[in-house]
Design a protein around this motif. Structure first.
Motif, PDB file in Angstrom:
ATOM      1  N   THR A  55       0.826  -1.198   0.000  1.00  0.00           N
ATOM      2  CA  THR A  55       0.000   0.000   0.000  1.00  0.00           C
ATOM      3  C   THR A  55       0.866   1.255   0.000  1.00  0.00           C
ATOM      4  OG1 THR A  55      -0.101   0.008   2.413  1.00  0.00           O
ATOM      5  CG2 THR A  55      -1.812  -1.225   1.248  1.00  0.00           C
ATOM      6  N   ILE A  56       0.244   2.376  -0.346  1.00  0.00           N
ATOM      7  CA  ILE A  56       0.949   3.656  -0.378  1.00  0.00           C
ATOM      8  C   ILE A  56       1.481   4.006   1.005  1.00  0.00           C
ATOM      9  CG2 ILE A  56       0.716   6.131  -0.842  1.00  0.00           C
ATOM     10  CD1 ILE A  56       0.627   4.395  -3.321  1.00  0.00           C
ATOM     11  N   GLU A  57       0.749   3.628   2.055  1.00  0.00           N
ATOM     12  CA  GLU A  57       1.168   3.968   3.416  1.00  0.00           C
ATOM     13  C   GLU A  57       2.481   3.305   3.807  1.00  0.00           C
ATOM     14  OE1 GLU A  57      -1.789   2.908   2.545  1.00  0.00           O
ATOM     15  OE2 GLU A  57      -2.978   4.753   2.797  1.00  0.00           O
ATOM     16  N   LYS A  58       2.819   2.182   3.166  1.00  0.00           N
ATOM     17  CA  LYS A  58       4.053   1.470   3.509  1.00  0.00           C
ATOM     18  C   LYS A  58       5.294   2.072   2.848  1.00  0.00           C
ATOM     19  CE  LYS A  58       1.855  -3.054   4.211  1.00  0.00           C
ATOM     20  NZ  LYS A  58       1.807  -4.461   3.748  1.00  0.00           N
ATOM     21  N   ILE A  59       5.106   2.851   1.782  1.00  0.00           N
ATOM     22  CA  ILE A  59       6.238   3.347   0.999  1.00  0.00           C
ATOM     23  C   ILE A  59       7.199   4.220   1.812  1.00  0.00           C
ATOM     24  CG2 ILE A  59       6.910   4.717  -1.011  1.00  0.00           C
ATOM     25  CD1 ILE A  59       5.744   2.014  -1.701  1.00  0.00           C
ATOM     26  N   PRO A  60       6.722   5.200   2.610  1.00  0.00           N
ATOM     27  CA  PRO A  60       7.682   6.018   3.378  1.00  0.00           C
ATOM     28  C   PRO A  60       8.576   5.197   4.296  1.00  0.00           C
ATOM     29  CG  PRO A  60       5.525   7.059   3.358  1.00  0.00           C
ATOM     30  CD  PRO A  60       5.341   5.704   2.761  1.00  0.00           C
ATOM     31  N   GLY A  61       8.007   4.218   4.991  1.00  0.00           N
ATOM     32  CA  GLY A  61       8.815   3.376   5.862  1.00  0.00           C
ATOM     33  C   GLY A  61       9.834   2.560   5.086  1.00  0.00           C
ATOM     34  N   ILE A  62       9.425   2.061   3.920  1.00  0.00           N
ATOM     35  CA  ILE A  62      10.345   1.303   3.064  1.00  0.00           C
ATOM     36  C   ILE A  62      11.504   2.184   2.620  1.00  0.00           C
ATOM     37  CG2 ILE A  62      10.548   0.260   0.763  1.00  0.00           C
ATOM     38  CD1 ILE A  62       7.745  -0.906   1.202  1.00  0.00           C
ATOM     39  N   LEU A  63      11.206   3.421   2.218  1.00  0.00           N
ATOM     40  CA  LEU A  63      12.259   4.341   1.773  1.00  0.00           C
ATOM     41  C   LEU A  63      13.217   4.697   2.905  1.00  0.00           C
ATOM     42  CD1 LEU A  63      10.172   6.733  -0.507  1.00  0.00           C
ATOM     43  CD2 LEU A  63      11.726   4.908  -1.231  1.00  0.00           C
ATOM     44  N   VAL A  64      12.687   4.878   4.102  1.00  0.00           N
ATOM     45  CA  VAL A  64      13.543   5.218   5.250  1.00  0.00           C
ATOM     46  C   VAL A  64      14.477   4.058   5.574  1.00  0.00           C
ATOM     47  CG1 VAL A  64      13.546   5.673   7.735  1.00  0.00           C
ATOM     48  CG2 VAL A  64      11.977   6.923   6.250  1.00  0.00           C
ATOM     49  N   ARG A  65      13.943   2.836   5.618  1.00  0.00           N
ATOM     50  CA  ARG A  65      14.789   1.677   5.922  1.00  0.00           C
ATOM     51  C   ARG A  65      15.853   1.480   4.852  1.00  0.00           C
ATOM     52  NH1 ARG A  65       9.738  -0.436   7.318  1.00  0.00           N
ATOM     53  NH2 ARG A  65       9.587  -1.616   5.354  1.00  0.00           N
ATOM     54  N   THR A  66      15.477   1.682   3.598  1.00  0.00           N
ATOM     55  CA  THR A  66      16.446   1.551   2.504  1.00  0.00           C
ATOM     56  C   THR A  66      17.534   2.600   2.620  1.00  0.00           C
ATOM     57  OG1 THR A  66      14.726   0.686   1.038  1.00  0.00           O
ATOM     58  CG2 THR A  66      16.727   1.528   0.001  1.00  0.00           C
ATOM     59  N   ALA A  67      17.144   3.836   2.965  1.00  0.00           N
ATOM     60  CA  ALA A  67      18.130   4.910   3.110  1.00  0.00           C
ATOM     61  C   ALA A  67      19.121   4.615   4.223  1.00  0.00           C
ATOM     62  CB  ALA A  67      17.414   6.235   3.378  1.00  0.00           C
ATOM     63  N   ILE A  68      18.631   4.077   5.335  1.00  0.00           N
ATOM     64  CA  ILE A  68      19.520   3.760   6.467  1.00  0.00           C
ATOM     65  C   ILE A  68      20.497   2.652   6.076  1.00  0.00           C
ATOM     66  CG2 ILE A  68      19.591   2.791   8.793  1.00  0.00           C
ATOM     67  CD1 ILE A  68      16.916   4.206   9.317  1.00  0.00           C
ATOM     68  N   MET A  69      19.995   1.595   5.437  1.00  0.00           N
ATOM     69  CA  MET A  69      20.876   0.505   5.025  1.00  0.00           C
ATOM     70  C   MET A  69      21.867   0.963   3.971  1.00  0.00           C
ATOM     71  SD  MET A  69      18.524  -2.954   4.926  1.00  0.00           S
ATOM     72  CE  MET A  69      17.267  -2.268   3.851  1.00  0.00           C
ATOM     73  N   THR A  70      21.408   1.793   3.031  1.00  0.00           N
ATOM     74  CA  THR A  70      22.304   2.295   1.993  1.00  0.00           C
ATOM     75  C   THR A  70      23.406   3.153   2.589  1.00  0.00           C
ATOM     76  OG1 THR A  70      20.521   2.290   0.350  1.00  0.00           O
ATOM     77  CG2 THR A  70      22.427   3.669  -0.120  1.00  0.00           C
TER      78      THR A  70
END
Length: 429
Positions: free
Chosen positions: A261-276
């Motif tokens: 869902t659209i609501e999950k996208i911000p959390g996904i982007l934040v986790r990806t940014a931290i890992m990156t």
């Protein structure tokens, strides 16, 4: 300068400074004390280490894995694995291995596999009568497949470090060794399950049920095939393949599984940014440290010393295996690749070892270091996410680690396990 570099590196590592900070800080201390180079060379090398187009593949592959996880991929793959082997003796242990193997074709990270699907499967194994320590040890051991089966972040970094191999060649070279590790763990789990009477509570699915479950898993299982197929046919480069993987993961989660869902996208982007950020920091500081080693001509000195020993191909690989297994206990795989490959790869080439075989030996060794007591980083992550004490996990680990070392020995003795598939598709020199 070399004395200061290694002394500061060992000191900061021993006192518990993070590896990424240790690499950069020890280089800065050595540069300041030596005085031959301006201090500005350190930040310059930090940025130079990230100034590479192929590195864009890392955040995109991480984002693709997060999107697939956000789309409930773990549950889909777990149901498929359980349908395949859940009804046999030690079925959930087998399902653990298969799920981690399937997921490795998406995440490319052992830590991500252990912290994501690994935690869920470990809890299920405990609830059905498996020893908590054994369930956690199986999760940590199966997570090793993550960096071996493509796509793999470590392989992208290795290809940037050693110009004699390509990302596509490494991806193909990892498929057979990854499946060998999964097979060795399946055999070991069966042997332990028979001895301990770990019986399955799963019922064999009917043919209709199996077809439905398998059909639902097809979109998830297609991702590594799309990546490898697109690279081999020339439709896109490995870096572009990572962007294609993101689009495919979004499409599958949004329109196929309908759980992203659209609501999950911000959390996904934040986790990806931290890992990156953590991966990129490791890469940049490793590049600074490698620059210092090159200036000091450490790789050349070590190479000349090893060649002078006249060990031959097998003797050299035996020495490398022992050294890397010990080195990997204290060093994460990414900086290990960036520091050691420029030193060891030219020597391997000089003694006649195929570059892809050597690459797989290095990657598997350093990855095994993550589950080798007493320091292995993957052991700590698994212990935390599964809530299993470290001593219980380590006590159950040894037969599983032994099975993976047997695979490492086979890769060392038989080059074809690493080179057959790349040779079939024309990626050998």
């Amino acid at each position: 300068m070399s004395t200061v570099l290694f002394a500061s590196f060992l000191f900061t590592l021993v006192i518990g400074v993070p590896v990424a900070v240790t690499l950069g800080l020890s280089t800065l201390i050595a540069v300041l004390i030596d005085g031959r180079f301006p201090a500005m060379v350190v930040p310059q090398r930090l940025f130079a280490g990230l100034d590479s187009f192929p590195l864009l593949a890392i955040p995109f592959f991480l984002l693709a894995a997060e999107m697939m996880s956000g789309g409930r991929l773990t549950e889909v793959l777990l149901r498929f694995a359980s349908a395949c082997v859940g009804h046999v003796r030690g079925g959930l242990g087998h399902a653990n291995i298969l799920t981690m193997t399937f997921f490795s074709g998406i995440s490319g990270s052992a830590l991500a596999d252990a912290a994501g699907p690994g935690a869920l499967i470990t809890r299920m194994m405990r609830d059905t009568g498996y020893s908590p320590g054994y369930a956690a040890a199986m999760t940590a051991s199966a997570a090793i497949v993550g960096p071996i089966i493509p796509p793999s972040i470590i392989m992208v970094i290795y290809a940037l470090t050693d110009n004699s191999v390509s990302v596509a060649g490494l991806f193909l070279a990892g498929i057979v060794p990854g499946l060998m590790i999964a097979g060795a763990l399946l055999l070991t789990n069966h042997w332990i399950s028979v001895r301990r009477n770990y019986r399955s509570l799963e019922l064999r699915p009917t043919l209709r049920e199996f077809v439905v479950i398998a059909w639902r898993a097809v979109p998830a299982l297609m991702l590594p095939l799309i990546i490898l197929g697109g690279i081999h046919t020339g439709a896109f480069t490995p870096t572009e393949a990572s962007a294609v993987a993101v689009f495919y993961a979004w499409f599958a989660g949004r329109f196929v599984y309908r759980t992203l869902t659209i609501e999950k996208i911000p959390g996904i982007l934040v986790r990806t940014a931290i890992m990156t950020a953590s991966v990129m920091l490791m890469i940049s500081t490793s590049d600074v440290f490698s620059w210092a080693l090159t200036v000091l001509q450490v790789p050349q000195a070590i190479s000349e010393f090893i060649v002078s020993l006249d060990l031959g191909p097998f003797g050299f690989l035996l020495a490398v295996n022992i050294f890397l297994l010990l080195f990997g206990i204290f060093m994460e795989p990414l900086p290990g690749v960036m520091i050691l490959v420029p030193i060891l790869a030219p020597v391997a080439d000089a003694v006649g070892i195929d570059s892809l075989q050597f690459a797989m030996i290095v990657i598997l060794n350093l990855t095994l270091g993550m589950i080798t007591p007493p320091v292995g980083g993957l052991l700590f992550v698994t212990s935390v996410v599964t809530k299993v004490p470290m001593n219980a996990l380590v006590r159950e680990l040894w037969p599983l680690l032994g099975a993976e070392i047997v695979v490492l020995a086979l890769l060392t003795l038989v080059p074809g396990f690493s080179t057959w598939l790349p040779n079939l598709f024309g990626y050998l020199r």
